[in-house]
Scaffold this motif. Structure first.
Motif: not given
Length: 1015
Positions: A129, A840-841, A843-844, A862, A864, A867, A869, A872
């Protein structure tokens, strides 16, 4: 028990030294600071085990008597014993901390390795991303082949910004060595600025430094502008602004010259002033060169940690590539001081502000496209110590980018080796081309000079020699054990063939009396004299007591005349400047294989590398070069042929080539500059959209200033016509940003214990500030860590319309909305800050990194609905123990992720946002777009708040701290005890900061505004 006898002797010596302390001070004087007491205490602490000290203490107690000396001995023995125990505990704590950090680094590498597995030939780019989501016209793929800078670029008109913040910087009569802050770096940056300005394609170079108007220093350091060079020789550069300049900007107390360790709290002020200067120059150059289109800097280059932090913030504010040169590095110094064992981590931090310096260097690594180093060793052994750089990971990421394969949001700056440039104009071409090197034409057989006006230093050296015509082996260094002169002398003394063939000259600084020198220098020189006597080297070794700096070129020339050799046998040599100097005079060289000489010899191909610990290898290399005339001549010729690689023109060519190469992956989104309106618009024009507020993200950048008067008039008429056709609509509120002359930014983080907005506190702040603002020329900005929906709801609860604000900055600076444009998000701001955003890389992995060891999995989960774009968001469970932002940032850096982290809403939410996104950077963005000076901006904050609250209190803007407006903050999760201190980030005293007492009504706020000249 022999060890205890030594301890007893040292303790007795300490008692004696203490008794004669006053006499010693009078005899020795103030210039020679030596403490016998300190010496013997260090010997006891460092040389003996605590069990030995304990036994001595027990023995002293057993023989206790009423004599005063015995009581003092007992007390002193006990204190030193505990000092040794404390030292041992400190060493254990430091070792444990380093071990934990090494473990975390290995864990980070392991995590990165799992994502960045080996590539297959057909693997395509996907999922990145940070790159794939960007428009293709903003970032282009890195080319594997770098194009060298050439005269074909002479048509360019580049503007380059260099920053060197500390020390005394001026173009002529540099006071090098005046203090520890004014050294080689000052000379380097001034010469670099001159050399870059003389390079084809470079139009202007600004060297930004601190302005000092103090009676302690020369008046020239208070001059705002100093011209270094002009470009009058270039027909295309006839403008008034071309050339190289030193630009001095106020930073911190103007009336005092303060050391670099005290400059840290004033860094944001320098950033704001530098930003204003660059915007003005970009506008001026644009008018001169490009029809009004701003000429933004081609690159911003920070030198040292402090300037690196400045460059990082400017790079983020302007979206311009950044380059960093460390010069000397804090983490390396920190570990060296820890190894000495004399100071604790806290003491080191207090004295050198070392953690603040390291964080500045880490931030520089986060933001830099490229890091310039002098040698490979600096990359591997110094930058390799930092969280933000890993050699293996950087290489793997570079390969993946070249192949067009996803890096999964990870980033490492490119390290490049570009040796410092040198000026070789002092080398006489005629002498460089001479190949005989014979002294017979200068010195007769009876050692009388056959020519007049020979350099006096020649006579000073040759008086040592029985036969001055023999080839001279030259070593030039300070008398330091690390320079390894003793091994060199032993190699010379034990090789009969070398002694018979050559003489040796040792230039080891200046001295009057060896006994008056520092202990290490005195030891080296004493050992030199002993070795000369041991090997009976009288008449073969010269060791003059004095030489001037201007004598050094003549010493090199003398060695070359005798067909001699230069040697640098240091145990480790970071760079090896003397090797380049020797090569410029046609001297072949022998050098240590440890450090910078490896790169130098590879480039010059004019000598041999040796193991500095191997005497035979040293003598063999010297004998080989001196005895084999063809080899000596070949090394001489190749050295002179390749020496241009270390010249300033070559340095600038390499530098610009690398910068051009790294710019290929940097976005080209650039800001337009709002023109300054001469008169306020009338009320009838308040609903005309300000056409000057635009950002172009393509190469066809256009500015409202480019519109001619007819086009502008047409746009205004059309707007008025639309207004007349809608008479039923109410008159729009006073919101046109183009009319604003000052900004009031409300950033008070008014939250309750549950993390929700405190309506009462927020209502009082907003209403008080808006009523005190009064004038229609005042714009209002709302800055919050919450989402837009949460901000709207909170303001509605306060009975305040969001349309009263000119801009709303949400998500801790990740988003910007304009209520007067129907709350449309500023997409240009998003494009401006999203560079290197892992999205996104990252986020987890954040919940796992955020929770403490042994914590629950849902301590940070998280959130949501919060959040977006570019943000996070993670909900922090009540009572959960999570890591502070400095620990989290460290763990992300070790994995190659570059983010900004903010705990908000009274520690109940963690916002992970792009590196260049923040509430302060959003304000800087608006100041450029709206043409409002940051000194005309007021920040309203509480005395606590989100973890970015400290950043809001620094800079050029005014600060109104509203006491008791914020009851629950997040600052407890900012940093740990081992980090830098608040006073290293925020000035303890600032004329721009005013406290508003509890109540903060209109009257109190108005009085506070008047005190800072804003009413």
């Amino acid at each position: 028990m022999a060890r205890n006898e030594w301890i007893n002797g040292y303790l007795e010596a300490i008692l004696d030294a203490g008794a004669h302390k006053l006499e010693e001070k009078n005899e020795i004087g103030t210039h020679f600071k030596f403490s016998p007491t300190k010496y013997f205490v260090e010997e006891v602490v460092n040389s003996f085990d605590e069990s030995d000290l304990h036994r001595t203490w027990v023995k002293v107690i057993a023989t206790r008597n009423t004599r005063e000396r015995n009581n003092r001995l007992e007390n002193m023995c006990w204190r030193i014993w505990h000092l040794a125990r404390k030292k041992k505990h400190i060493e254990w704590e430091d070792a444990r901390g380093l071990a934990e950090r090494r473990f975390e680094r290995e864990q980070g590498r392991h995590d990165a390795a799992e994502d960045l597995s080996e590539l297959s030939e057909g693997e395509k780019e996907k999922g990145d991303t940070s790159q794939s989501e960007m428009p293709k016209d903003k970032i282009s793929r890195i080319n594997s082949v770098m194009q060298m800078w050439s005269d074909e670029n002479k048509s360019k008109h580049l503007y380059i910004v260099l920053i060197s913040l500390h020390g005394l910087v001026r173009g002529e009569n540099m006071e090098l060595g005046r203090d520890s802050d004014t050294g080689g770096q000052v000379k380097y940056v001034v010469e670099l600025a001159r050399a870059l300005a003389a390079t084809k394609g470079v139009y202007r170079v600004d060297l930004l430094t601190r302005q000092i108007s103090s009676p302690e220093v020369d008046w020239s350091y208070g001059e705002p502008v100093e011209m270094l060079t002009t470009r009058s020789d270039d027909a295309d550069s006839s403008g008034d602004s071309s050339g190289a300049y030193i630009i001095r900007l106020p930073c911190g107390p103007r009336e005092r010259y303060i050391p670099k360790e005290s400059l840290w709290p004033h860094i944001p002020e320098f950033v704001d002033r530098a930003l204003a200067h660059i915007v003005d120059v970009a506008s001026s150059l644009g008018n001169q060169l490009d029809g009004g289109k701003p000429t933004w800097p081609y690159v911003i280059h920070g030198h040292y940690a402090d300037a690196g932090e400045v460059a990082a913030h400017l790079s983020g504010a302007l979206n311009v590539p950044m380059v960093l040169t460390g010069h000397s590095l804090g983490r390396n110094k920190f570990e060296q001081l820890l190894k000495q064992g004399r100071l604790t981590s806290a003491d080191i931090n207090s004295t050198y502000k070392i953690m603040r310096r390291i964080e500045g260097e880490e931030l520089g690594l986060d933001a830099a496209e490229m890091v310039v180093t002098s040698t490979r060793q600096e990359i591997d052994e110094q930058w390799g110590l930092y969280d933000g750089f890993d050699v293996k990971l950087e290489r793997k990421l570079r390969v993946r980018r070249r192949r067009g394969v996803s890096c999964f949001g990870r980033y490492m700056p490119r390290m490049v080796v570009i040796p410092p440039g040198m000026d070789f104009s002092y080398v006489k071409t005629q002498e460089s081309l001479e190949g005989d090197g014979d002294l017979s034409s200068l010195i007769g057989p009876d050692r009388t000079q056959t020519r007049r006006n020979l350099p006096p230093i020649w006579s000073e050296i040759m008086r040592f020699f029985t036969n001055p015509h023999k080839p001279m082996i030259l070593a030039l260094s300070r008398p330091d054990p690390k320079k390894n002169v003793m091994t060199l002398l032993k190699a010379f003394g034990e090789c009969r063939a070398l002694r018979e063939l050559a003489n040796m000259t040792l230039i080891l600084g200046n001295r009057d009396d060896i006994e008056e020198m520092s202990s290490s220098s005195a030891t080296v020189l004493t050992n030199v004299l002993k070795l000369i006597d041991r090997y009976d080297l009288y008449g073969q070794v010269a060791y003059p007591k004095h030489h001037k700096q201007s004598d050094v070129p003549e010493i090199y020339r003398l060695a070359a005349k005798t067909k001699g050799v230069f040697i640098n046998p240091a145990l480790v040599e970071p760079f090896g400047l003397t090797l380049i100097e020797a090569a410029a005079y046609g001297l072949p060289v022998v050098a240590t294989k440890n450090g910078g000489p490896v790169d130098i010899i590879k480039a010059l191909n004019n000598g041999l590398l040796v193991d500095p610990h191997d005497q035979k290898a040293i003598s063999d290399a010297l004998l080989k070069l001196v005895a084999e005339k063809s080899l000596w001549l070949e090394c001489r010729k190749t050295g002179l042929k390749n020496i241009h690689r270390f010249s300033w023109p070559e340095h600038c060519r390499n530098y610009l080539s690398h910068v051009d190469h790294c710019r290929s992956r940097h976005p080209t989104s650039l800001l337009d500059i709002a023109p300054h309106a001469e008169e306020p618009l009338s009320d009838s024009l308040r609903d005309v959209e300000d056409l000057s507020i635009r950002v172009s993200v393509d190469s066809d950048l256009k500015i409202n200033g480019d519109l001619d008067s007819i086009a502008r008039q047409k746009a205004v008429v059309e707007a008025l016509t639309r207004r007349r056709l809608r008479p039923e609509q109410p008159i729009a509120p006073d919101y046109s940003p183009g009319r604003r002359r000052r900004l009031f930014a409300i950033a008070a983080d008014c939250y309750g214990a549950d993390g929700g907005f405190s309506v009462g506190g927020l209502s009082s702040v907003v209403r008080g500030v808006m009523e005190a603002g009064g004038s229609a020329q005042t714009g209002f900005v709302f800055l919050t860590g919450s989402t837009l929906a949460e901000a709207i709801e909170a303001l509605r609860s306060c009975h305040v319309s969001i349309e009263n604000f000119d801009a709303v900055v949400c998500g801790s600076g990740s988003e910007m909305y304009y209520p007067w444009r129907d709350l449309v998000a500023d997409g240009d701001y998003g494009a401006h800050v999203e560079y290197r955003w892992p999205g996104e890389n990252v986020k987890s992995i954040m919940p796992r990194l955020a929770k403490m060891d042994g914590g629950d999995e849902d301590d940070a989960a998280e959130e949501k609905q919060a959040c977006n774009s570019l943000c996070n968001a993670y909900a922090v469970k009540a009572g959960a123990k999570v890591r502070r932002t400095d620990e989290l940032r460290q763990r992300l850096r070790m994995r190659g992720f570059r983010c900004n982290l903010v705990y908000t809403r009274a520690c109940t939410r963690l916002n992970v946002i792009p590196l260049f996104a923040s509430r302060v950077q959003a304000l800087r963005y608006l100041s450029i777009r709206w043409g409002i000076d940051l000194s005309n901006t007021v920040m309203f904050v509480g005395n606590k708040g989100d973890t970015d609250c400290e950043d809001l209190l620094t800079g050029l803007h005014k600060n109104m701290i509203l006491k008791s407006s914020v009851l629950y903050g997040s600052e407890g999760l900012l940093r740990g005890d081992e980090g830098c201190k608040t006073e290293d980030v925020v000035p303890t005293e600032s004329p721009n900061t005013v406290y508003v007492e509890e109540g903060f009504g209109v009257h109190e706020i108005s009085v506070a505004l008047e005190s800072v000249g804003m009413k």
